[in-house]
Design an enzyme around this catalytic site. Sequence first.
Site, PDB file in Angstrom:
ATOM      1  N   ASP A   1      -8.062  -3.387   2.789  1.00  0.00           N
ATOM      2  CA  ASP A   1      -6.990  -4.337   2.499  1.00  0.00           C
ATOM      3  C   ASP A   1      -7.260  -5.723   3.072  1.00  0.00           C
ATOM      4  O   ASP A   1      -6.504  -6.654   2.795  1.00  0.00           O
ATOM      5  CB  ASP A   1      -5.660  -3.827   3.080  1.00  0.00           C
ATOM      6  CG  ASP A   1      -5.189  -2.548   2.413  1.00  0.00           C
ATOM      7  OD1 ASP A   1      -5.336  -2.444   1.187  1.00  0.00           O
ATOM      8  OD2 ASP A   1      -4.676  -1.660   3.117  1.00  0.00           O
TER       9      ASP A   1
ATOM     10  N   ASP B   1       0.860  -1.171   0.000  1.00  0.00           N
ATOM     11  CA  ASP B   1       0.000   0.000   0.000  1.00  0.00           C
ATOM     12  C   ASP B   1       0.904   1.231   0.000  1.00  0.00           C
ATOM     13  O   ASP B   1       2.073   1.144   0.385  1.00  0.00           O
ATOM     14  CB  ASP B   1      -0.878  -0.036   1.263  1.00  0.00           C
ATOM     15  CG  ASP B   1      -1.953   1.029   1.241  1.00  0.00           C
ATOM     16  OD1 ASP B   1      -2.355   1.425   0.146  1.00  0.00           O
ATOM     17  OD2 ASP B   1      -2.386   1.445   2.324  1.00  0.00           O
TER      18      ASP B   1
ATOM     19  N   ASP C   1      -3.015  -1.730   5.564  1.00  0.00           N
ATOM     20  CA  ASP C   1      -3.299  -1.078   6.836  1.00  0.00           C
ATOM     21  C   ASP C   1      -4.776  -0.822   7.081  1.00  0.00           C
ATOM     22  O   ASP C   1      -5.190  -0.615   8.212  1.00  0.00           O
ATOM     23  CB  ASP C   1      -2.541   0.257   6.937  1.00  0.00           C
ATOM     24  CG  ASP C   1      -2.952   1.239   5.836  1.00  0.00           C
ATOM     25  OD1 ASP C   1      -3.695   0.826   4.929  1.00  0.00           O
ATOM     26  OD2 ASP C   1      -2.522   2.406   5.903  1.00  0.00           O
TER      27      ASP C   1
END
Length: 813
Positions: A504, A331, A500
């Site tokens: 996700d 990410d 996070d």
Amino acid sequence: MATGDSLEDIKIEIDDDLEKIPIEEVFKKLRCSREGLSGAEGKERLKIFGPNKLENKKKEHITLRFFALMFKPLSWVIQAAAIMAMLFANGDGRQLFLGIVCLLIVNTIICYLKEDDAANVVAMARAGLSPKTKVLRDGKWSEQEASILVPGDIVSIKPGDIIPCDARLLEGDTLKVDQSALTGEFGPITKGPGEEVFSGTTCKQGEMEAVVIATGVHTFSGTTAHLVDNRTNKVGHFRKVVTEIENLCVISIAIGISIEVIVMYWIQRRNFSDVINNLLVLVIGGIPLAMPTVLYVIMVTGSLRLYRTGTITQRITAIEDMAAIDVLCSDKTGTLTLNKLSVDKNLIKVYSKDVEKEQVLLLAARASRIENRDGIDAAMVGSLADPKEARAGIREVHFNLVDKRTALTYIDGNGDWHRVSKGTPEQILDLCNARDDLRKSVHSAIRNYAERGLKSFAISWFRNTNCNTVFFFPYQLCSEHKYHIVNKLQERHICGLIGDGVDDVPSLKKADVGIAVANATEAARAASDIVLTEPGLSVIIDAVLASRAILQQMKHYTIYAVSITIRVVFGFMFIALIWKFDFSPFMVLAIALLNEETTKAITMDNVTNPSPTPDSLKLKEIFATGVVYGSYMALITVVFFWAAYRTDIFPRTFHVRDLRGNEAEMMCALYLQVSIMSQALFFVIQSRSWFFVERPGELLFLSFVTVQTIATTLAVYASWETARIEGIGWSWAGVIWLYNIIFFFPLDIMKFGIRYILTGKAQSLFDNMVHLVLNSYAKLSNGIYNHTQADHTYSLLEVSTPPSQDLRGVGWV
């Protein structure tokens, strides 16, 4: 504040249906208000209701644990050998039986102590994953451990939170809650004011406050703890590898036993008790009794090392997967960037003539929360000279993960109504110019990835460019896109994913290794295999290298176990069949007992030079290497026996006494040769280079010296009729040491030969790949993080490499 008696009354009244009665009745029954509890009252209630966590499983009694370790599948073979010794061996059967039982007890004690240490490590790691929540105490919001929650507390729930208790929602719009793990309902369920949310469910959308109505064992479910347990108990490939190695060892022993029985009993017509003694030699010396426990302890001890570097493993076997990762998806926000937004006032663009820049900032701040602020809210409110300007009476429309937008309605000092929206639409971003700077460490971190086989490459999307990109991904990938990307990558790669947020979670679960960064949401932490406690990319590099070192340690031991089994089975089998020399089971037992000390040292040994490339427990490599080493050592043992027992080579060369026809002294000589070579093998296995270049761990070296000092002394002085041994003196001991040293060096050459045969030109190809990546990465300083306003994409790295190149690496923003 409620008194002690009234608190007891609350505990009784909680048995009522607090989830069904009107919300005001809930406050009355719980003796609380919307302003929350005081700190003192929270402590008093904690004494009455207990901590907000499930009761730990009761620890098994020490006796039950001890016997469970003693009666493992591999132990059954040794126990069968003990029974054989008692029933069929010569007159020394009783002593041999006691010796085998002693071996079992010593091994079990070591395993028990090591597993106890392992349990403490796991408990320490889990303590670092205690769920957090925002609670209103003494009129102030603060982040606390969820275990302190009590009925009557007011908590804040936001996207990504795993709800830590059963609670009733207060005023606001709605929440979307994923409770599929609890009820089996597919998709998020909409919850409004007054409705109940359950412990362990995940908030997907919206932000509301709630009053706690049940905690700990009184909640509807204990899903939060269950999530961690389920992931910890996954074994997969590791269990398969251990089982296959055990099977190989058992099959090798079974083949040796079958050949010995056929040749010795039916062809050579030898005494039945002699046959039994030879079979016991193969069983006692060939079974890797401690292997499952040793491998488990290596992983748990390794997880402690990871914990100390800022990495918590929720699933122990994820260490093996982490070492094998060759594609790492990351990410952007908070990982490649600082996740600390700031507003550049100089870049604010105003499209209305009647509006000033300050008014744009004020509108953005009024669309933000004052309490429980996220990064964007903090940036907007922090841009004001006085944060108090951001508030009047408001009705909130909370952040929506689908629309990526939030809105607030407020009344100004003149009584006029205003509605302000804040979110990701390009026109709003252009107005505010929020900027999330790259971490200073990201350049060196990605370079380190390339040097260590984690090939991270282009993360860009250009609509009008002549540049060929290796991978390109659009801005604002949704959860489904990430999931499908990971799924596609897994067809050819071991894929790790760093995430996070709640978006996700599906990808974290899908990836071979899900990694939650520091300050990740509770949902992301629960879905991941590994949780980072330090920010940035460098901690991931440390975790990968540590995982490879741990895996290499496991690989070393499995190769060692296979080698010893092959060496014992075929070495002693050929000696028994060709020269009808029956090695004493007592001496094999002595080797096995002394090896327990080395086994303990192996679990504590540190790998100083882990693999520079992704690695895994490959059965082909383990079997091939173990069989080659074992066969070579069996050969030099057979050659030594022939030279010492059938020729005068050693007496003529070194002027030592002749051992021909002296079975008792030959027994001691053979014992010392086997003992030295067996343990010296580990110095070859544990090094990637020449064994004398990489120094072994101090504990391992000390263990070798101690054990071989005992073995040498035993061979020199021992005189034991039951074991059929007689001391050979220091001259013969020196000759045996010299013989082993001479034939030890070829093991190192064989190591490089095996590696070349198994890998071919793969190593050279990888070196070329690393150079290619580093050359491409040199462009990073000129092209990193370019924000193209025309199509709103982020370029983290431009690479003009043809797509046909075998470059692996993914990232998204």
